[in-house]
Design an enzyme around this catalytic site. Structure first.
Site, PDB file in Angstrom:
ATOM      1  CG  ASN A  13      -2.030   0.893   1.313  1.00 25.63           C
ATOM      2  OD1 ASN A  13      -2.497   1.168   2.408  1.00 25.63           O
ATOM      3  ND2 ASN A  13      -2.510   1.362   0.198  1.00 25.63           N
ATOM      4  CG  ASN A  63      -8.574   7.740  -0.311  1.00 21.61           C
ATOM      5  OD1 ASN A  63      -7.842   6.942   0.273  1.00 21.61           O
ATOM      6  ND2 ASN A  63      -9.735   8.143   0.198  1.00 21.61           N
ATOM      7  CB  CYS A  72      -4.077   6.406   5.919  1.00 18.85           C
ATOM      8  SG  CYS A  72      -3.269   5.273   4.787  1.00 18.85           S
ATOM      9  N   GLY A  73      -3.984   3.621   8.114  1.00 19.59           N
ATOM     10  CA  GLY A  73      -3.134   2.818   9.003  1.00 19.59           C
ATOM     11  C   GLY A  73      -1.759   2.546   8.424  1.00 19.59           C
ATOM     12  CG  ASN A  74      -0.970  -0.315   5.348  1.00 20.55           C
ATOM     13  OD1 ASN A  74      -0.489  -1.020   6.248  1.00 20.55           O
ATOM     14  ND2 ASN A  74      -1.872  -0.778   4.505  1.00 20.55           N
ATOM     15  CG  ASN A 148     -10.640   4.808   7.829  1.00 19.53           C
ATOM     16  OD1 ASN A 148     -10.667   4.128   8.841  1.00 19.53           O
ATOM     17  ND2 ASN A 148      -9.898   4.470   6.776  1.00 19.53           N
ATOM     18  NE  ARG A 196     -13.600   7.039   2.446  1.00 13.59           N
ATOM     19  CZ  ARG A 196     -13.903   7.797   3.505  1.00 13.59           C
ATOM     20  NH1 ARG A 196     -15.134   8.249   3.688  1.00 13.59           N
ATOM     21  NH2 ARG A 196     -12.967   8.065   4.413  1.00 13.59           N
ATOM     22  CB  CYS A 204      -6.735  -1.673   3.798  1.00  9.65           C
ATOM     23  SG  CYS A 204      -7.717  -0.312   4.479  1.00  9.65           S
ATOM     24  N   GLY A 205      -4.447  -0.847   6.372  1.00 12.26           N
ATOM     25  CA  GLY A 205      -4.185  -0.950   7.816  1.00 12.26           C
ATOM     26  C   GLY A 205      -5.451  -0.774   8.645  1.00 12.26           C
ATOM     27  CB  THR A 206      -8.107   1.826   8.760  1.00 10.63           C
ATOM     28  OG1 THR A 206      -8.208   1.963   7.339  1.00 10.63           O
ATOM     29  CG2 THR A 206      -7.316   2.988   9.337  1.00 10.63           C
TER      30      THR A 206
HETATM   31  N1  LIG Z   1      -9.130   4.643   1.589  1.00 12.13           N
HETATM   32  C1  LIG Z   1      -9.204   5.012   3.016  1.00 12.13           C
HETATM   33  C2  LIG Z   1      -7.936   5.781   3.432  1.00 12.13           C
HETATM   34  C3  LIG Z   1      -6.692   4.910   3.331  1.00 12.13           C
HETATM   35  C4  LIG Z   1      -6.761   3.752   4.307  1.00 12.13           C
HETATM   36  C5  LIG Z   1      -5.782   2.607   4.069  1.00 12.13           C
HETATM   37  N2  LIG Z   1      -4.817   2.779   3.024  1.00 12.13           N
HETATM   38  C6  LIG Z   1      -5.117   2.190   5.375  1.00 12.13           C
HETATM   39  O1  LIG Z   1      -3.975   1.705   5.346  1.00 12.13           O
HETATM   40  O2  LIG Z   1      -5.791   2.323   6.426  1.00 12.13           O
HETATM   41  C7  LIG Z   1     -10.439   5.893   3.257  1.00 12.13           C
HETATM   42  O3  LIG Z   1     -10.871   6.600   2.326  1.00 12.13           O
HETATM   43  O4  LIG Z   1     -10.938   5.885   4.406  1.00 12.13           O
END
Ligand SMILES: N[C@H](CCC[C@H](N)C(=O)O)C(=O)O
EC number: 5.1.1.7
Length: 263
Positions: A13, A63, A72-74, A148, A196, A204-206
């Site tokens: 990511n 994004n 954004c976790g990562n 998020n 999203r 995706c970390g979150t």
């Molecule tokens: N697309 C996510 C943000 C990036 C989250 C993702 N890349 C992570 O690592 O948490 C959103 O619109 O809430």
């Protein structure tokens, strides 16, 4: 005007990381993320001066489609790695986000190299079940917020299913939603996320935190014990409190290259 940037990735990511005094417009973020005409990334992370006491920087998240995310976790692991590398910080680093302060801990090996980064991701907010009618299917998702929005669907954790169904669910929620397709496996979860504003990502970390929290809430995995969440880009280690009041994420973050662009 030339823009200096660092390219980082966490389990594939990937992000353009920029230190700035002010925010770029979303059109420029989109151009930077374009994988053919730009640098190529899932998002742009802009480090702005912090407002919160003790925070080293404020992390703003675009994004790749130019939409804004609160967390954004990562990305926050990549920002912590960048701050450790660029400013010689170590140990605990507080990063401010629109979802609140996130305490990051740098873990180094015997030779001093950064091996992983832990992030206290705050509470997981359980928002209950939401049903989505997709074609002839009625899909039941668990809505979890990590700052998020996430919708976690248990069953088939495949890229094919995420690609086929993710866009419809993302569009079916006002403001959009990240859609996790999870399956319980040996001592952990398998997960694919349609994000999203970015689509299918390697990790995706979150999303991993939301899936682990949903699994604890639904009694699919034990709370408190560290859960391995296996994403296409690799595993993240997530620990969820029994009442979802705290979620700890641990995983890698690597710099890929440094550059300058006129975009
Ligand atoms: N697309 C996510 C943000 C990036 C989250 C993702 N890349 C992570 O690592 O948490 C959103 O619109 O809430």
């Amino acid at each position: 005007m030339a823009l200096s940037f660092q390219k980082y990735q966490g389990l594939g990511n990937d992000f353009v990381v920029i230190e700035a005094k002010s925010l770029m417009d979303p059109d420029r973020a989109r151009r930077l993320c374009d994988r053919r005409r730009g640098i190529g990334a899932d998002g742009v992370l802009t480090l702005l001066p912090p407002k919160a006491p003790g925070a080293v920087a404020f992390m703003h998240v675009y994004n790749s489609d130019g939409s804004v995310a609160a967390m954004c976790g990562n990305g926050v692991r990549c920002v912590a790695r960048h701050l450790a590398d660029a400013r010689g910080l170590d140990g605990e680093i507080d990063v401010e986000t629109a979802a609140g302060l996130r305490r990051c801990t740098i873990h180094r090996g015997r030779r001093g190299a950064v091996e992983s980064i832990s992030v206290a991701m705050g509470p997981a907010r359980d928002e209950g079940e939401q049903a989505f009618a997709v074609g002839s299917e009625l899909l039941r998702a668990r809505r979890i917020s990590m700052g998020n929005p996430h919708a976690v669907i248990f069953g088939d954790a495949s890229v094919e299913r995420a690609t086929a169904i993710g866009p419809t669910i993302e569009a079916g929620v006002p403001g959009g939603v990240n859609v996790g397709f999870a399956a319980t496996g040996l001592d952990g979860l398998d997960l694919v996320v349609w994000e999203r504003g970015a689509g299918l990502t390697e990790a995706c970390g979150t999303g991993a935190c939301a899936a682990a929290a949903a699994a604890v809430k639904l009694g699919l995995v034990d709370p408190v014990r560290e859960v391995e969440v296996r994403l296409p880009g690799g595993p993240l280690r997530i620990t969820v409190a029994r009442d979802l009041s705290s979620v700890l994420m641990r995983g890698p973050a690597e710099r890929v290259f440094t550059g300058e662009t006129e975009l």
